[in-house]
Design a protein around this motif. Structure first.
Motif, PDB file in Angstrom:
ATOM      1  N   GLY A  67      56.277 102.222 -35.187  1.00  0.00           N
ATOM      2  CA  GLY A  67      57.069 102.254 -33.743  1.00  0.00           C
ATOM      3  C   GLY A  67      56.213 101.602 -32.652  1.00  0.00           C
ATOM      4  N   ASP A  68      55.628 102.053 -31.936  1.00  0.00           N
ATOM      5  CA  ASP A  68      54.913 101.391 -30.767  1.00  0.00           C
ATOM      6  C   ASP A  68      53.248 101.659 -30.708  1.00  0.00           C
ATOM      7  N   GLU A  69      52.865 102.047 -31.980  1.00  0.00           N
ATOM      8  CA  GLU A  69      51.433 101.812 -32.288  1.00  0.00           C
ATOM      9  C   GLU A  69      50.924 101.349 -33.280  1.00  0.00           C
ATOM     10  N   LEU A  70      49.776 101.018 -33.255  1.00  0.00           N
ATOM     11  CA  LEU A  70      48.870 100.235 -34.102  1.00  0.00           C
ATOM     12  C   LEU A  70      47.879 101.032 -34.655  1.00  0.00           C
ATOM     13  N   MET A  71      47.529 100.844 -35.878  1.00  0.00           N
ATOM     14  CA  MET A  71      46.445 101.629 -36.651  1.00  0.00           C
ATOM     15  C   MET A  71      45.602 100.603 -37.397  1.00  0.00           C
ATOM     16  N   LEU A  72      44.203 100.209 -36.841  1.00  0.00           N
ATOM     17  CA  LEU A  72      43.488  99.308 -37.531  1.00  0.00           C
ATOM     18  C   LEU A  72      42.470  99.990 -38.495  1.00  0.00           C
ATOM     19  N   ASP A  73      42.586 100.034 -39.525  1.00  0.00           N
ATOM     20  CA  ASP A  73      41.828 100.500 -40.625  1.00  0.00           C
ATOM     21  C   ASP A  73      40.672  99.814 -41.234  1.00  0.00           C
ATOM     22  N   PHE A  74      39.616  99.780 -40.884  1.00  0.00           N
ATOM     23  CA  PHE A  74      38.616  98.765 -41.584  1.00  0.00           C
ATOM     24  C   PHE A  74      37.628  99.528 -42.668  1.00  0.00           C
ATOM     25  N   SER A  75      38.149 100.694 -43.029  1.00  0.00           N
ATOM     26  CA  SER A  75      37.338 101.486 -43.998  1.00  0.00           C
ATOM     27  C   SER A  75      37.148 100.906 -45.300  1.00  0.00           C
ATOM     28  N   ARG A  76      37.587  99.989 -45.872  1.00  0.00           N
ATOM     29  CA  ARG A  76      37.401  99.173 -47.093  1.00  0.00           C
ATOM     30  C   ARG A  76      36.484  98.114 -46.913  1.00  0.00           C
ATOM     31  N   SER A  77      35.826  97.911 -45.811  1.00  0.00           N
ATOM     32  CA  SER A  77      34.761  96.954 -45.254  1.00  0.00           C
ATOM     33  C   SER A  77      33.487  97.559 -46.069  1.00  0.00           C
ATOM     34  N   ASP A  78      32.529  96.186 -46.188  1.00  0.00           N
ATOM     35  CA  ASP A  78      31.355  96.662 -46.818  1.00  0.00           C
ATOM     36  C   ASP A  78      30.435  97.525 -46.072  1.00  0.00           C
TER      37      ASP A  78
ATOM     38  N   PRO B 256      47.500 102.143 -27.013  1.00  0.00           N
ATOM     39  CA  PRO B 256      48.514 102.429 -28.264  1.00  0.00           C
ATOM     40  C   PRO B 256      47.964 101.969 -29.437  1.00  0.00           C
ATOM     41  N   VAL B 257      46.358 101.451 -29.211  1.00  0.00           N
ATOM     42  CA  VAL B 257      45.758 101.111 -30.443  1.00  0.00           C
ATOM     43  C   VAL B 257      44.799 102.090 -30.987  1.00  0.00           C
ATOM     44  N   LYS B 258      44.886 102.677 -32.200  1.00  0.00           N
ATOM     45  CA  LYS B 258      44.031 103.388 -32.711  1.00  0.00           C
ATOM     46  C   LYS B 258      42.874 102.901 -33.840  1.00  0.00           C
ATOM     47  N   PHE B 259      41.934 103.444 -34.336  1.00  0.00           N
ATOM     48  CA  PHE B 259      40.983 102.908 -34.988  1.00  0.00           C
ATOM     49  C   PHE B 259      40.458 103.787 -36.174  1.00  0.00           C
ATOM     50  N   ASN B 260      40.133 103.244 -37.188  1.00  0.00           N
ATOM     51  CA  ASN B 260      39.387 103.992 -38.263  1.00  0.00           C
ATOM     52  C   ASN B 260      38.373 102.899 -38.896  1.00  0.00           C
ATOM     53  N   ILE B 261      37.019 103.273 -38.184  1.00  0.00           N
ATOM     54  CA  ILE B 261      36.048 102.282 -38.448  1.00  0.00           C
ATOM     55  C   ILE B 261      34.693 103.044 -38.833  1.00  0.00           C
TER      56      ILE B 261
END
Length: 591
Positions: free
Chosen positions: A282-293, A331-336
């Motif tokens: 929709g009108d939101e972004l989820m940025l998921d970096f959980s696969r990073s080292d 509108p930007v969410k994060f999983n770090i």
């Protein structure tokens, strides 16, 4: 797992009369002017070249209780847009935990990256602003200090394995209490830097900039009233959120993944992976970096504040019309997660965040390029190449020179990339060679564009640069912290990658290439030795075989590319006399 979302946007305040468009525009521009004036005042008054010439600083106004961004100066570094919110919030939390209340004339100082983002050299000041006896907002500024102690001059220790090897770690402490200077805090800071005079001058300039901001904000409130200014602030945030959501809604729903790598962490010579799964719904972004080292041994870690701010920069480069405030990124969410080196814990070495953030930006462009290639860019040069040179002048006085270098920007659908641009994480300018030569015992023998460094494409990537710096003092010690020596900035849509970073120390006993490629710690140099750096270009956009032949010939004429590159990358052949071989070019491009 760390889930982070920008705090909700405040609703429009009730006022006696509606906000007319002219008043809205005047107050908006006035708020921006206040922060811009603080920026400019600091640049003009600072002692160090990194601030006065490089503009490595920033100012802003922030919500009194949440620390959310109200407005930030356009001359400051973009990386501070998100980071300063965390710094202000750290001070607010410190006050709540200690049971203290802010008072007029208070001024807090901190630099702990885990709390305030970036690295220890960025000294942050946070001051409460009162109007008519009420706390109206928090004013804050940050500036890069030349030296804050630690194992190496300038703090860029590529082999650091803990925070205490990088400098003096300052939590939120009160530098001024109700207008009275805490001399003990100041003494502690100045005793822990190799350049106390410069540090004192820069700190004084920072304080004066905030004082000027206070005067200008008071004048604005005197004219329009605090209720009206607060209402305008809320309306601006509301509009920013609406605009950003509208942009995101145009991106096709789905998950787009992109991985990239840093050369090494400065200690262990193995690549570090940044992995992004970007989901549009929709009108939101989820940025998921959980696969990073996971967190690394060396200084190539980043605190959460820095990683989040890097994402903001990448998104703002694509959607340029959205005004920067807390509504912009609601509108930007994060999983770090803390299991990654993008959310490293307290005490970890973090001074090389400057090399991590560009790759985060590139990952977002790479992911969004799969969904909206017409709006994204090829990868830019992606390294700051932080360079410290330390030694004694002819009069015996100690010096620490700090500078960084430019490179090529990525091409887009619209145009070739910019040659020799500044890093995307900053508006910082590259200090002129004349200024550096006037202030330090060095001589720049070359400062030029680097041929064949831009990635080939329908639109060519911008060129990197070649720098040659000769040591004029009797002896010196060099420290370099860069990246992109193993992994080239990528092209998109069939565009080719750019040239990689190259660093060599040309000494009397022979050339020295650092084992960690673009990272070097405590390299001894003598008079006449030369440091040569060849920075990356930007990636290309689209197939190079579709680039108009006349543009390839113009690049040849300008020296941007060689005849070998024209043939190899663009399928453009020249005759022995240097003129175009039309038949062979047609054959190669057809093949």
């Amino acid at each position: 797992m760390t889930m982070l979302q920008e705090p909700g946007v405040a609703q429009k305040s009730d006022t006696a009369k509606p906000i007319d468009p002219i008043t809205l525009a005047v107050i908006k521009n006035s708020l921006e002017q206040i922060t811009d004036e603080m920026d400019v005042l600091l640049y003009r008054a600072a002692f160090s070249t990194i601030i006065s010439e490089g503009h490595d600083a920033c100012h802003g106004l922030y919500e009194p209780e949440t620390g959310e961004t109200i407005v930030q100066g356009k001359f400051g570094l973009p990386i501070f847009v998100g980071v300063m919110r965390f710094a202000v919030k750290a001070v607010i939390d410190h006050l709540h935990t200690s049971g203290r209340e802010p008072r007029p004339g208070d001024l807090y100082i901190l630099n702990d990256p885990h709390l305030s983002g970036t690295h220890m050299q960025d000294m942050k000041l946070v001051r409460p602003f009162f109007y008519d006896g009420e706390l109206f907002c928090r004013m804050a500024g940050t500036a890069h200090w030349t030296d804050v102690g630690g194992n190496v001059p300038g703090g860029f220790n590529a082999q650091a394995t803990e925070a205490w090897q990088e400098g003096v770690r300052v939590p939120p402490v009160k530098l001024y209490s109700a207008g009275e200077l805490n001399q003990d805090i100041l003494d502690m800071l100045l005793w822990n830097t190799r350049t106390p005079t410069i540090a004192y001058g820069d700190l004084s300039a920072q304080i004066n900039a905030l004082e000027t901001g206070e005067k200008r904000l008071a004048q604005l409130l005197d004219k329009y009233g605090s209720a009206m200014v607060q209402a305008v602030s809320a309306e601006l945030k509301r509009r920013s959120e609406i605009t950003m959501r509208a942009h995101i809604a145009k991106i096709p729903d789905g998950t787009y993944s992109f991985d990239d790598y840093l050369d090494n962490d400065g200690v262990t010579n193995t690549p570090l992976k940044i992995a992004l799964d970007l989901t549009v719904k929709g009108d939101e972004l989820m940025l998921d970096f959980s696969r990073s080292d996971p967190p690394c041994k060396g200084p190539m870690n980043a605190p959460l504040a820095t990683s989040v701010s890097s994402c903001y920069i990448a998104i703002k480069h694509i959607f340029t019309d959205v005004a920067v405030n807390s509504g912009c990124f609601a509108p930007v969410k994060f999983n770090i997660p803390e299991t990654t080196f993008l959310n490293a814990g307290p005490g970890k070495a973090m001074n090389a965040y400057t090399e991590v953030t560009p790759v985060i930006i590139g990952c977002i462009w790479g992911a969004l390029g799969q969904a909206i290639p017409e709006l994204t860019y090829a990868c830019y040069f992606q390294t700051v190449n932080s360079f410290n040179l330390a030694g004694n002048r002819a009069d015996g006085k100690y010096y620490v020179m700090f500078t960084y270098f430019g490179g090529g920007h990525g091409a887009s659908r619209e145009s070739d990339g910019l040659n020799h641009g500044s890093n995307a994480i900053s508006m910082a300018t590259i200090a002129p060679m004349e200024i550096l030569e006037a202030n330090f015992p060095v001589l720049f023998e070359q400062w030029a564009l680097r041929p064949d460094s831009g990635g080939a494409g329908y639109n060519r990537g911008g060129l990197g640069s070649v720098y040659s710096v000769r040591v004029l003092g009797e002896e010196a010690r060099a420290f370099f912290l860069g990246d992109r020596g193993k992994f080239a900035p990528f092209g998109v849509g069939g565009g080719l990658s750019a040239a990689k970073n190259e660093l060599v120390f040309k000494r009397a006993e022979g050339d020295f290439i650092p084992p960690m490629v673009s990272k070097a710690t405590d390299v001894p140099l003598q008079r006449g030795d030369v440091i040569e750096l060849r920075t990356p270009g930007g990636g290309g956009y689209g197939s190079p075989l579709t680039r108009p032949v006349e543009k390839v010939l113009l690049d040849l004429k300008r020296g941007y590319i060689s005849a070998e590159a024209a043939l190899r990358d663009y399928g453009v052949s020249l005759k022995n006399d240097g003129t175009l071989d039309e038949a062979e070019t047609a054959r190669l491009r057809g093949k």
